[in-house]
Design an enzyme around this catalytic site. Structure first.
Site, PDB file in Angstrom:
ATOM      1  N   GLY A  79     -79.259  93.577  52.234  1.00  0.00           N
ATOM      2  CA  GLY A  79     -80.542  92.999  52.606  1.00  0.00           C
ATOM      3  C   GLY A  79     -81.143  92.247  51.436  1.00  0.00           C
TER       4      GLY A  79
ATOM      5  N   GLN B  80     -87.651  88.030  46.457  1.00  0.00           N
ATOM      6  CA  GLN B  80     -86.596  88.330  45.479  1.00  0.00           C
ATOM      7  C   GLN B  80     -85.913  87.067  44.969  1.00  0.00           C
ATOM      8  OE1 GLN B  80     -84.714  91.549  48.132  1.00  0.00           O
ATOM      9  NE2 GLN B  80     -84.306  92.308  46.081  1.00  0.00           N
TER      10      GLN B  80
ATOM     11  N   CYS C  17     -81.534  98.409  45.180  1.00  0.00           N
ATOM     12  CA  CYS C  17     -82.187  97.121  45.419  1.00  0.00           C
ATOM     13  C   CYS C  17     -81.550  96.091  44.497  1.00  0.00           C
ATOM     14  CB  CYS C  17     -83.685  97.244  45.118  1.00  0.00           C
ATOM     15  SG  CYS C  17     -84.598  95.718  45.369  1.00  0.00           S
ATOM     16  N   LEU C  18     -81.304  94.890  45.013  1.00  0.00           N
ATOM     17  CA  LEU C  18     -80.674  93.858  44.191  1.00  0.00           C
ATOM     18  C   LEU C  18     -81.579  93.427  43.031  1.00  0.00           C
ATOM     19  CD1 LEU C  18     -78.949  91.670  46.946  1.00  0.00           C
ATOM     20  CD2 LEU C  18     -77.870  93.318  45.388  1.00  0.00           C
TER      21      LEU C  18
ATOM     22  N   HIS D 220     -87.112  98.725  54.069  1.00  0.00           N
ATOM     23  CA  HIS D 220     -87.063  98.392  52.637  1.00  0.00           C
ATOM     24  C   HIS D 220     -87.378  96.905  52.428  1.00  0.00           C
ATOM     25  CE1 HIS D 220     -84.822  98.555  48.570  1.00  0.00           C
ATOM     26  NE2 HIS D 220     -84.980  97.261  48.794  1.00  0.00           N
ATOM     27  N   GLU D 221     -86.772  96.050  53.268  1.00  0.00           N
ATOM     28  CA  GLU D 221     -86.976  94.600  53.100  1.00  0.00           C
ATOM     29  C   GLU D 221     -88.406  94.188  53.473  1.00  0.00           C
ATOM     30  OE1 GLU D 221     -84.844  93.229  51.363  1.00  0.00           O
ATOM     31  OE2 GLU D 221     -83.279  94.719  51.638  1.00  0.00           O
TER      32      GLU D 221
ATOM     33  N   HIS E 185     -90.764  94.710  50.724  1.00  0.00           N
ATOM     34  CA  HIS E 185     -90.757  93.633  49.719  1.00  0.00           C
ATOM     35  C   HIS E 185     -91.809  92.567  50.042  1.00  0.00           C
ATOM     36  CE1 HIS E 185     -87.498  94.276  46.869  1.00  0.00           C
ATOM     37  NE2 HIS E 185     -86.643  94.581  47.826  1.00  0.00           N
TER      38      HIS E 185
HETATM   39 NI    NI Z   1     -84.757  95.534  47.624  1.00  0.00          NI
END
Ligand code: NI
Length: 172
Positions: free
Chosen positions: A45, A50, A94-95, A136-137, A140
């Site tokens: 995701g 991000q 998380c990226l 989660h997304e 963000h």
């Molecule tokens: Ni994340």
């Protein structure tokens, strides 16, 4: 085109993102770029902040089985409209916080509405990893990271590691 993923801490990861009013070619290109960036990472995701864009846009694909058909999913203005009382604990990553993980408790099943890549209104019930990932997304888009659910000491430790990582990356 692959985009650069912001690493925590970054003020852009703490902002509340703006709803998307009209789908444009630029927004579709952004969504396609985000999918490419997510698959390349690899991740399941990615949210627009991000990659430094403060619009309510997320992409996800939680199909992980080898050989299974991918399901690239683009969501503009995603919204959780109902959530189960039953919860699920998942060791999230998380990226924007590479190689750090922490257990987060979230509703196990969520109903989500969104606008898809073609501008159509969609709704679906998600469970399992999809439910965790979509929540989660969407977090963000509200300036919230999974580490915000962890105990303060653990969060501070992770943030310090990321500050060090960013210093090392800046030095090359
Ligand atoms: Ni994340």
């Amino acid at each position: 085109m692959k985009r650069n993923i912001l690493i925590h801490p970054d003020p852009r990861l703490k902002k509340v993102c703006a709803p998307v009013a009209d789908l444009s070619d630029a927004l579709r290109t952004l969504a396609d770029d985000m999918l490419e960036t997510m698959y390349e990472a690899p991740g399941i995701g990615l949210a627009a902040p991000q990659v430094g864009v403060l619009d309510r846009l997320i992409v996800l694909d939680c199909i992980k089985e080898e050989g299974a058909t991918p399901r690239p999913t683009v969501m503009f203005n995603p919204k959780v409209v109902a959530a189960s009382d039953e919860t699920n604990v998942y060791d999230e990553g998380c990226l924007s916080i590479p190689e750090q993980y922490g257990e987060v408790t979230r509703p196990a099943v969520v109903d989500v509405t969104w606008i898809d890549r073609d501008g159509n209104q969609q709704s679906e019930t998600f469970d399992g990893l999809w439910a965790t990932c979509v929540q989660h997304e969407i977090d963000h888009l509200n300036g919230k990271l999974f580490i915000d659910y962890l105990k303060p000491l653990r969060r501070q430790m992770i943030t310090r590691k990321m500050q060090k990582l960013k210093r090392e990356m800046a030095r090359g």
